[in-house]
Design a protein around this motif. Structure first.
Motif, PDB file in Angstrom:
ATOM      1  N   CYS A   1       0.918  -1.144   0.151  1.00  0.00           N
ATOM      2  CA  CYS A   1      -0.231   0.149  -0.132  1.00  0.00           C
ATOM      3  C   CYS A   1       0.759   1.342  -0.024  1.00  0.00           C
ATOM      4  N   PRO A   2       0.997   1.904  -1.110  1.00  0.00           N
ATOM      5  CA  PRO A   2       1.958   3.201  -1.272  1.00  0.00           C
ATOM      6  C   PRO A   2       1.628   4.165  -0.291  1.00  0.00           C
ATOM      7  N   ALA A   3       0.403   4.135   0.244  1.00  0.00           N
ATOM      8  CA  ALA A   3       0.168   5.334   1.307  1.00  0.00           C
ATOM      9  C   ALA A   3       0.477   4.810   2.678  1.00  0.00           C
ATOM     10  N   GLY A   4       0.825   3.546   3.021  1.00  0.00           N
ATOM     11  CA  GLY A   4       0.958   2.781   4.242  1.00  0.00           C
ATOM     12  C   GLY A   4      -0.369   2.644   5.058  1.00  0.00           C
ATOM     13  N   ASN A   5      -0.325   2.460   6.150  1.00  0.00           N
ATOM     14  CA  ASN A   5      -1.316   1.885   6.978  1.00  0.00           C
ATOM     15  C   ASN A   5      -1.763   3.075   7.852  1.00  0.00           C
ATOM     16  N   ALA A   6      -1.403   4.308   7.630  1.00  0.00           N
ATOM     17  CA  ALA A   6      -1.420   5.424   8.706  1.00  0.00           C
ATOM     18  C   ALA A   6      -2.994   5.988   8.251  1.00  0.00           C
ATOM     19  N   PRO A   7      -3.916   6.349   9.119  1.00  0.00           N
ATOM     20  CA  PRO A   7      -5.000   7.240   8.597  1.00  0.00           C
ATOM     21  C   PRO A   7      -4.658   8.669   8.039  1.00  0.00           C
ATOM     22  N   ARG A   8      -5.191   8.671   6.999  1.00  0.00           N
ATOM     23  CA  ARG A   8      -5.014  10.037   6.216  1.00  0.00           C
ATOM     24  C   ARG A   8      -6.415  10.935   6.012  1.00  0.00           C
ATOM     25  N   HIS A   9      -6.115  12.170   5.691  1.00  0.00           N
ATOM     26  CA  HIS A   9      -7.025  12.805   5.038  1.00  0.00           C
ATOM     27  C   HIS A   9      -7.786  12.458   3.703  1.00  0.00           C
ATOM     28  N   PRO A  10      -9.208  12.326   3.609  1.00  0.00           N
ATOM     29  CA  PRO A  10      -9.582  11.910   2.335  1.00  0.00           C
ATOM     30  C   PRO A  10      -9.594  13.212   1.420  1.00  0.00           C
ATOM     31  N   SER A  11      -8.357  13.716   1.060  1.00  0.00           N
ATOM     32  CA  SER A  11      -8.203  15.170   0.344  1.00  0.00           C
ATOM     33  C   SER A  11      -8.970  15.076  -0.908  1.00  0.00           C
ATOM     34  N   GLN A  12      -8.986  13.981  -1.707  1.00  0.00           N
ATOM     35  CA  GLN A  12      -9.585  13.869  -2.912  1.00  0.00           C
ATOM     36  C   GLN A  12     -11.064  14.195  -2.941  1.00  0.00           C
ATOM     37  N   LEU A  13     -12.002  13.954  -1.885  1.00  0.00           N
ATOM     38  CA  LEU A  13     -13.066  14.378  -1.549  1.00  0.00           C
ATOM     39  C   LEU A  13     -13.014  15.809  -1.058  1.00  0.00           C
ATOM     40  N   TYR A  14     -12.503  16.215  -0.626  1.00  0.00           N
ATOM     41  CA  TYR A  14     -12.268  17.745  -0.271  1.00  0.00           C
ATOM     42  C   TYR A  14     -12.271  18.529  -1.398  1.00  0.00           C
ATOM     43  N   GLU A  15     -11.300  18.067  -2.375  1.00  0.00           N
ATOM     44  CA  GLU A  15     -11.103  18.568  -3.720  1.00  0.00           C
ATOM     45  C   GLU A  15     -12.411  18.697  -4.575  1.00  0.00           C
ATOM     46  N   ALA A  16     -12.937  17.417  -4.492  1.00  0.00           N
ATOM     47  CA  ALA A  16     -14.279  17.311  -5.265  1.00  0.00           C
ATOM     48  C   ALA A  16     -15.162  18.212  -5.014  1.00  0.00           C
TER      49      ALA A  16
ATOM     50  N   TYR B   1     -10.413  28.304  -8.222  1.00  0.00           N
ATOM     51  CA  TYR B   1      -9.555  27.328  -8.124  1.00  0.00           C
ATOM     52  C   TYR B   1      -8.385  27.675  -7.465  1.00  0.00           C
ATOM     53  N   GLY B   2      -7.648  28.604  -7.804  1.00  0.00           N
ATOM     54  CA  GLY B   2      -6.473  28.763  -7.060  1.00  0.00           C
ATOM     55  C   GLY B   2      -6.331  28.856  -5.663  1.00  0.00           C
ATOM     56  N   VAL B   3      -7.457  29.598  -5.056  1.00  0.00           N
ATOM     57  CA  VAL B   3      -7.439  29.655  -3.706  1.00  0.00           C
ATOM     58  C   VAL B   3      -7.856  28.113  -3.128  1.00  0.00           C
ATOM     59  N   SER B   4      -8.725  27.345  -3.665  1.00  0.00           N
ATOM     60  CA  SER B   4      -9.175  26.356  -3.278  1.00  0.00           C
ATOM     61  C   SER B   4      -7.911  25.176  -3.313  1.00  0.00           C
ATOM     62  N   ARG B   5      -7.463  25.221  -4.273  1.00  0.00           N
ATOM     63  CA  ARG B   5      -6.191  24.194  -4.555  1.00  0.00           C
ATOM     64  C   ARG B   5      -5.104  24.555  -3.523  1.00  0.00           C
ATOM     65  N   ALA B   6      -4.663  25.801  -3.369  1.00  0.00           N
ATOM     66  CA  ALA B   6      -3.604  26.007  -2.456  1.00  0.00           C
ATOM     67  C   ALA B   6      -4.057  25.959  -0.904  1.00  0.00           C
ATOM     68  N   ALA B   7      -5.453  26.200  -0.649  1.00  0.00           N
ATOM     69  CA  ALA B   7      -5.733  25.792   0.621  1.00  0.00           C
ATOM     70  C   ALA B   7      -5.780  24.126   1.269  1.00  0.00           C
ATOM     71  N   LEU B   8      -6.232  23.485   0.039  1.00  0.00           N
ATOM     72  CA  LEU B   8      -6.145  22.051   0.419  1.00  0.00           C
ATOM     73  C   LEU B   8      -4.879  21.290   0.270  1.00  0.00           C
ATOM     74  N   GLU B   9      -3.951  22.045  -0.332  1.00  0.00           N
ATOM     75  CA  GLU B   9      -2.456  21.617  -0.328  1.00  0.00           C
ATOM     76  C   GLU B   9      -1.980  21.177   1.132  1.00  0.00           C
ATOM     77  N   ASN B  10      -2.626  22.146   1.941  1.00  0.00           N
ATOM     78  CA  ASN B  10      -2.072  22.047   3.442  1.00  0.00           C
ATOM     79  C   ASN B  10      -2.681  20.546   3.972  1.00  0.00           C
ATOM     80  N   VAL B  11      -3.467  19.626   3.431  1.00  0.00           N
ATOM     81  CA  VAL B  11      -4.022  18.472   4.004  1.00  0.00           C
ATOM     82  C   VAL B  11      -3.703  17.226   2.881  1.00  0.00           C
ATOM     83  N   ARG B  12      -3.140  17.690   1.695  1.00  0.00           N
ATOM     84  CA  ARG B  12      -2.826  16.778   0.559  1.00  0.00           C
ATOM     85  C   ARG B  12      -1.316  16.518   0.629  1.00  0.00           C
ATOM     86  N   GLN B  13      -1.201  15.422   0.563  1.00  0.00           N
ATOM     87  CA  GLN B  13       0.460  14.757   0.778  1.00  0.00           C
ATOM     88  C   GLN B  13       0.921  14.937  -0.514  1.00  0.00           C
ATOM     89  N   PRO B  14       2.087  15.915  -0.412  1.00  0.00           N
ATOM     90  CA  PRO B  14       3.018  16.111  -1.669  1.00  0.00           C
ATOM     91  C   PRO B  14       3.997  15.129  -1.941  1.00  0.00           C
TER      92      PRO B  14
END
Length: 289
Positions: A186-201, A236-249
């Protein structure tokens, strides 16, 4: 919260796999096309009751925009996130390796690259067809959140582009048997993570679509050329920049200056240009009927 047993492939038609990600692209294109056609066919939205583009012209435009999204998205991914793909053209041992940059089905698409592809395609179309560029951008911008919404849902189903580790109650462990079968781990490992994809949707897709629809249908934004396009760029720019704080780079892009991410850096010019377009549109008087 465990990750559902999603399969990236919806169904196999013989040897051909039908993937959720491909269906997301198709849904975004078709529904976006339908929505743009409705906007163009609603004269009261436009000054003088005359939209900047005809129905047949819109049909032609869609082809070039799709080409811009796909080529720009792939080339942008390689440029911004995986430059090794360019080097592989010259260093690959097989033709398959050398041409991997053009293999869209292997994954790896950049929104900002796709956006630049659309800008280039739309600009050329506007010049050739002698269509006001700002008004043409106003036609295209409202449909973008539709594609973004379906694309992020597909990212979630694929278990990719996950968020940072967290302890919030709705955190998800992006690991299931399908992911194990595909990657062997599992590339994301087993740690609990933000479902940032749903935040972005929700933010880049649904919320931005609602805001732009209000601007178009209630506040008559099309009568101020560039306003709708500016709302999309800044929103879009503001939304994406804000959500980058919870999205794994990406691991190789996690140490950029000032704690920024690549998504933040690419979104900043969009915010600036968007705010300029909004200010210019609001400063000028609205076009009269």
């Amino acid at each position: 919260m465990p990750f559902p047993e999603f399969d990236p492939v919806l169904i196999h038609l013989g040897p051909l796999p039908i993937r959720w990600y491909a269906l997301a692209y198709i849904a975004g294109i078709v529904l976006g096309w339908m929505y743009a056609a409705r906007l163009v066919k609603t004269p009261r939205l436009w000054a003088g009751g005359k939209p900047p583009i005809t129905g047949p012209q819109l049909d032609d435009l869609v082809f070039y925009l799709v080409l811009g999204v796909i080529l720009g998205g792939r080339l942008g991914y390689a440029l911004f996130y995986n430059p090794a793909l360019y080097a592989q053209i010259f260093t690959g041992n097989t033709w398959g390796e050398r041409l991997e940059l053009l293999q869209m089905w292997t994954g790896g698409m950049s929104f900002h690259g796709g956006f630049l592809g659309v800008v280039i395609a739309a600009t050329l179309f506007a010049v050739v067809k002698k269509i006001p560029a700002l008004s043409l951008g106003d036609v295209i911008a409202p449909v973008a959140p539709i594609g973004l919404f379906f694309g992020r849902i597909a990212n979630f189903i694929n278990g990719e582009l996950w968020g940072r580790e967290t302890t919030v109650p709705w955190a998800i462990r992006f690991c299931n048997q399908k992911i194990l079968d595909i990657y062997g781990q599992c590339p994301a490992g087993n740690a609990p993570r933000h479902p940032s994809q749903l935040y972005e949707a929700g933010l880049e897709g649904l919320a931005l679509f609602i805001i732009m629809s209000l601007a178009i249908w209630k506040w008559k934004a099309f009568k101020r050329p560039g306003l709708v396009m500016g709302i999309f760029l800044a929103g879009y720019g503001v939304s994406r920049a804000a959500l980058e704080n919870v999205r794994q780079p990406d691991a190789h892009l996690s140490n950029l200056p000032f704690g920024l991410t690549m998504g933040m850096m690419l979104s900043t010019p969009m915010i600036i240009v968007g705010l300029i377009l909004i200010a210019r549109a609001l400063k000028r008087p609205a076009l009269q009927d």
